[in-house]
Design a protein around this motif. Structure first.
Motif, PDB file in Angstrom:
ATOM      1  N   LEU A  52      23.589  93.957 -16.740  1.00 26.64           N
ATOM      2  CA  LEU A  52      24.888  93.393 -16.376  1.00 26.64           C
ATOM      3  C   LEU A  52      25.313  92.323 -17.374  1.00 26.64           C
ATOM      4  CD1 LEU A  52      24.554  93.129 -12.493  1.00 26.64           C
ATOM      5  CD2 LEU A  52      26.044  94.673 -13.778  1.00 26.64           C
ATOM      6  N   ALA A  53      24.359  91.532 -17.825  1.00 24.30           N
ATOM      7  CA  ALA A  53      24.674  90.520 -18.839  1.00 24.30           C
ATOM      8  C   ALA A  53      25.078  91.178 -20.150  1.00 24.30           C
ATOM      9  CB  ALA A  53      23.465  89.609 -19.050  1.00 24.30           C
ATOM     10  N   ARG A  54      24.494  92.316 -20.468  1.00 23.98           N
ATOM     11  CA  ARG A  54      24.886  93.052 -21.677  1.00 23.98           C
ATOM     12  C   ARG A  54      26.339  93.486 -21.601  1.00 23.98           C
ATOM     13  NH1 ARG A  54      20.077  96.650 -21.399  1.00 23.98           N
ATOM     14  NH2 ARG A  54      18.375  95.709 -22.593  1.00 23.98           N
ATOM     15  N   LEU A  55      26.826  93.685 -20.386  1.00 25.99           N
ATOM     16  CA  LEU A  55      28.232  94.054 -20.204  1.00 25.99           C
ATOM     17  C   LEU A  55      29.150  92.840 -20.298  1.00 25.99           C
ATOM     18  CD1 LEU A  55      27.963  96.599 -17.233  1.00 25.99           C
ATOM     19  CD2 LEU A  55      28.225  97.107 -19.670  1.00 25.99           C
ATOM     20  N   GLY A  56      28.555  91.662 -20.419  1.00 22.35           N
ATOM     21  CA  GLY A  56      29.342  90.450 -20.596  1.00 22.35           C
ATOM     22  C   GLY A  56      29.416  89.541 -19.387  1.00 22.35           C
ATOM     23  N   HIS A  57      28.810  89.940 -18.269  1.00 26.10           N
ATOM     24  CA  HIS A  57      28.877  89.135 -17.061  1.00 26.10           C
ATOM     25  C   HIS A  57      27.853  88.006 -17.079  1.00 26.10           C
ATOM     26  CE1 HIS A  57      31.644  92.088 -15.615  1.00 26.10           C
ATOM     27  NE2 HIS A  57      30.730  93.055 -15.606  1.00 26.10           N
ATOM     28  N   ARG A  58      28.138  86.955 -16.321  1.00 22.10           N
ATOM     29  CA  ARG A  58      27.209  85.837 -16.153  1.00 22.10           C
ATOM     30  C   ARG A  58      26.401  86.084 -14.884  1.00 22.10           C
ATOM     31  NH1 ARG A  58      32.176  83.737 -17.735  1.00 22.10           N
ATOM     32  NH2 ARG A  58      32.782  83.623 -15.536  1.00 22.10           N
ATOM     33  N   VAL A  59      25.075  86.115 -14.998  1.00 27.40           N
ATOM     34  CA  VAL A  59      24.233  86.512 -13.876  1.00 27.40           C
ATOM     35  C   VAL A  59      23.237  85.406 -13.538  1.00 27.40           C
ATOM     36  CG1 VAL A  59      22.752  88.301 -12.926  1.00 27.40           C
ATOM     37  CG2 VAL A  59      24.409  88.890 -14.721  1.00 27.40           C
ATOM     38  N   THR A  60      23.197  85.038 -12.276  1.00 25.38           N
ATOM     39  CA  THR A  60      22.181  84.121 -11.761  1.00 25.38           C
ATOM     40  C   THR A  60      21.214  84.919 -10.905  1.00 25.38           C
ATOM     41  OG1 THR A  60      23.704  82.248 -11.711  1.00 25.38           O
ATOM     42  CG2 THR A  60      21.729  82.081 -10.359  1.00 25.38           C
ATOM     43  N   VAL A  61      19.935  84.850 -11.229  1.00 30.37           N
ATOM     44  CA  VAL A  61      18.897  85.561 -10.486  1.00 30.37           C
ATOM     45  C   VAL A  61      18.135  84.556  -9.630  1.00 30.37           C
ATOM     46  CG1 VAL A  61      16.771  86.913 -10.632  1.00 30.37           C
ATOM     47  CG2 VAL A  61      18.652  87.353 -12.228  1.00 30.37           C
ATOM     48  N   VAL A  62      18.079  84.821  -8.336  1.00 29.10           N
ATOM     49  CA  VAL A  62      17.284  84.010  -7.418  1.00 29.10           C
ATOM     50  C   VAL A  62      16.087  84.843  -6.975  1.00 29.10           C
ATOM     51  CG1 VAL A  62      17.229  82.815  -5.195  1.00 29.10           C
ATOM     52  CG2 VAL A  62      19.290  82.715  -6.620  1.00 29.10           C
ATOM     53  N   ASP A  63      14.901  84.344  -7.225  1.00 27.11           N
ATOM     54  CA  ASP A  63      13.693  85.092  -6.876  1.00 27.11           C
ATOM     55  C   ASP A  63      12.585  84.101  -6.543  1.00 27.11           C
ATOM     56  OD1 ASP A  63      12.738  88.212  -7.327  1.00 27.11           O
ATOM     57  OD2 ASP A  63      11.080  86.782  -7.486  1.00 27.11           O
ATOM     58  N   PRO A  64      11.735  84.429  -5.560  1.00 31.92           N
ATOM     59  CA  PRO A  64      10.663  83.498  -5.189  1.00 31.92           C
ATOM     60  C   PRO A  64       9.480  83.481  -6.155  1.00 31.92           C
ATOM     61  CG  PRO A  64      10.579  85.439  -3.790  1.00 31.92           C
ATOM     62  CD  PRO A  64      11.836  85.567  -4.624  1.00 31.92           C
ATOM     63  N   SER A  65       9.398  84.457  -7.056  1.00 31.82           N
ATOM     64  CA  SER A  65       8.233  84.591  -7.928  1.00 31.82           C
ATOM     65  C   SER A  65       8.425  83.917  -9.281  1.00 31.82           C
ATOM     66  CB  SER A  65       7.914  86.075  -8.158  1.00 31.82           C
ATOM     67  OG  SER A  65       6.962  86.232  -9.189  1.00 31.82           O
ATOM     68  N   GLY A  90      13.796  80.744  -5.569  1.00 29.46           N
ATOM     69  CA  GLY A  90      14.292  80.593  -4.213  1.00 29.46           C
ATOM     70  C   GLY A  90      14.322  81.945  -3.524  1.00 29.46           C
ATOM     71  N   ASP A  91      14.878  81.979  -2.321  1.00 29.87           N
ATOM     72  CA  ASP A  91      14.992  83.247  -1.596  1.00 29.87           C
ATOM     73  C   ASP A  91      16.306  83.297  -0.832  1.00 29.87           C
ATOM     74  OD1 ASP A  91      14.677  82.119   1.117  1.00 29.87           O
ATOM     75  OD2 ASP A  91      12.622  81.735   0.491  1.00 29.87           O
ATOM     76  N   VAL A  92      16.591  84.449  -0.283  1.00 31.55           N
ATOM     77  CA  VAL A  92      17.916  84.673   0.314  1.00 31.55           C
ATOM     78  C   VAL A  92      18.141  83.826   1.562  1.00 31.55           C
ATOM     79  CG1 VAL A  92      17.273  86.634   1.797  1.00 31.55           C
ATOM     80  CG2 VAL A  92      19.589  86.509   0.838  1.00 31.55           C
ATOM     81  N   LEU A  93      17.070  83.505   2.300  1.00 28.49           N
ATOM     82  CA  LEU A  93      17.241  82.709   3.506  1.00 28.49           C
ATOM     83  C   LEU A  93      17.470  81.231   3.192  1.00 28.49           C
ATOM     84  CD1 LEU A  93      14.674  84.317   5.976  1.00 28.49           C
ATOM     85  CD2 LEU A  93      17.116  84.781   5.709  1.00 28.49           C
ATOM     86  N   GLY A  94      17.020  80.796   2.023  1.00 27.04           N
ATOM     87  CA  GLY A  94      17.268  79.434   1.573  1.00 27.04           C
ATOM     88  C   GLY A  94      18.203  79.414   0.382  1.00 27.04           C
ATOM     89  N   LEU A  95      19.120  80.347   0.357  1.00 25.10           N
ATOM     90  CA  LEU A  95      19.937  80.598  -0.821  1.00 25.10           C
ATOM     91  C   LEU A  95      20.715  79.365  -1.280  1.00 25.10           C
ATOM     92  CD1 LEU A  95      20.665  82.911  -2.748  1.00 25.10           C
ATOM     93  CD2 LEU A  95      22.567  83.482  -1.225  1.00 25.10           C
ATOM     94  N   PHE A  96      21.259  78.619  -0.329  1.00 20.25           N
ATOM     95  CA  PHE A  96      22.153  77.522  -0.715  1.00 20.25           C
ATOM     96  C   PHE A  96      21.419  76.225  -1.028  1.00 20.25           C
ATOM     97  CE2 PHE A  96      24.679  80.514   1.847  1.00 20.25           C
ATOM     98  CZ  PHE A  96      25.418  81.013   0.775  1.00 20.25           C
ATOM     99  N   ASP A  97      20.101  76.330  -1.075  1.00 21.42           N
ATOM    100  CA  ASP A  97      19.320  75.245  -1.653  1.00 21.42           C
ATOM    101  C   ASP A  97      19.370  75.308  -3.179  1.00 21.42           C
ATOM    102  OD1 ASP A  97      18.552  74.416   0.878  1.00 21.42           O
ATOM    103  OD2 ASP A  97      16.699  75.592   0.860  1.00 21.42           O
ATOM    104  N   VAL A  98      19.731  76.489  -3.707  1.00 16.62           N
ATOM    105  CA  VAL A  98      19.657  76.669  -5.167  1.00 16.62           C
ATOM    106  C   VAL A  98      20.952  77.172  -5.802  1.00 16.62           C
ATOM    107  CG1 VAL A  98      17.154  76.986  -5.226  1.00 16.62           C
ATOM    108  CG2 VAL A  98      18.617  78.975  -4.837  1.00 16.62           C
TER     109      VAL A  98
END
Length: 256
Positions: A52-65, A90-98
């Motif tokens: 997706l970034a190669r297509l020019g979009h700005r991507v934020t990845v949230v992952d616990p690992s 982070g994770d989806v249940l605490g999404l707005f912490d990050v």
């Protein structure tokens, strides 16, 4: 996991990738912006984020690992898109912490709901992360595909157990914590306030076909890809798909 734009990997990702890309193209046209803000919850090492970034979009990845996020950073750098990919733990249940609420044109939630204690809360958070006009790409394990796979392997009691189990699990050794029907996923999306734009079955046949046949039979991969694409939109095949993909739209984005 391989890049979804590479042919062999397409058996697992082609349907999702095509639907997602078309949805983002519609958002680009509707917003007049070439680059969208995309949030990838549980995005791991960047299977979708980097393309997706190669297509020019700005991507934020949230992952616990932390390990997955390290691999994401390396992968983005190798692809030359490090400036458009950001990883946060982070994770989806605490999404707005990050991440911020209401700041994204699109949210990906792929392979996440199976592993969270409260799938409904997870979907509500993904929706709350969207702008007033935005799209949600939701991908989760399908119940019917697991039942069919156990039955074809001769594990009939396990197939029946998965069919009867509230979480769609075939036994204590099942590595998947939870599976869904198409009806359950669409209900989660609609209850969170989105309209369902499309439902697709993913990996309807791919996991049932011997890999050696696909790799050695001339033209088999292309033919199987076309078969998957043709079956993906048909409700009859949603019931046996290994995964289910739901595209949801905010009221403001519907019909654009």
């Amino acid at each position: 996991m391989p890049d979804p734009t590479r042919p062999r990997a397409s058996l697992r990702t082609a349907v999702v990738w095509e639907v997602l890309q078309e949805a983002l193209d519609r958002r680009v046209k509707a917003t007049g912006r070439d680059a969208l803000d995309v949030l990838d919850t549980g995005g791991g090492s960047g299977n979708f984020a980097v393309p997706l970034a190669r297509l020019g979009h700005r991507v934020t990845v949230v992952d616990p690992s932390p390990n997955a996020l390290f691999a994401l950073e390396r992968r983005a750098a190798e692809a030359g898109v490090a400036d458009r990919v950001k990883g946060v733990q982070g994770d989806v249940l605490g999404l707005f912490d990050v991440v911020e609420r209401g700041g994204h044109d699109a949210v990906l939630c792929h392979g996440v709901l199976e592993h969270v204690d409260d799938p409904a809360a997870g979907v509500r958070n993904t929706v709350a992360a969207l702008r007033s006009e935005g799209v949600l790409s939701l991908l989760a394990a399908g119940l019917g595909g697991a039942v069919l796979a156990r039955a074809l392997a001769g594990h009939f009691k396990e197939a029946r157990q998965a069919l009867d189990d509230p979480d769609g699990r075939w036994g204590s050794g099942d590595p998947m914590p939870r599976r869904f029907t198409a009806e359950q996923l669409t209900a989660l999306v609609e209850e969170a306030g989105l309209s369902v734009a499309a439902v697709h079955g993913v990996r309807v046949f791919a996991d049932l076909v011997p890999g050696v046949l696909v790799d050695t039979e001339p033209g088999a991969l292309d033919a199987l890809l076309k078969l998957e694409a043709a079956a993906a939109e048909l409700p009859a095949f949603h019931a046996i798909a290994t995964q289910l993909h739901v595209l949801g739209e905010t009221p403001g984005a519907a019909g654009t």
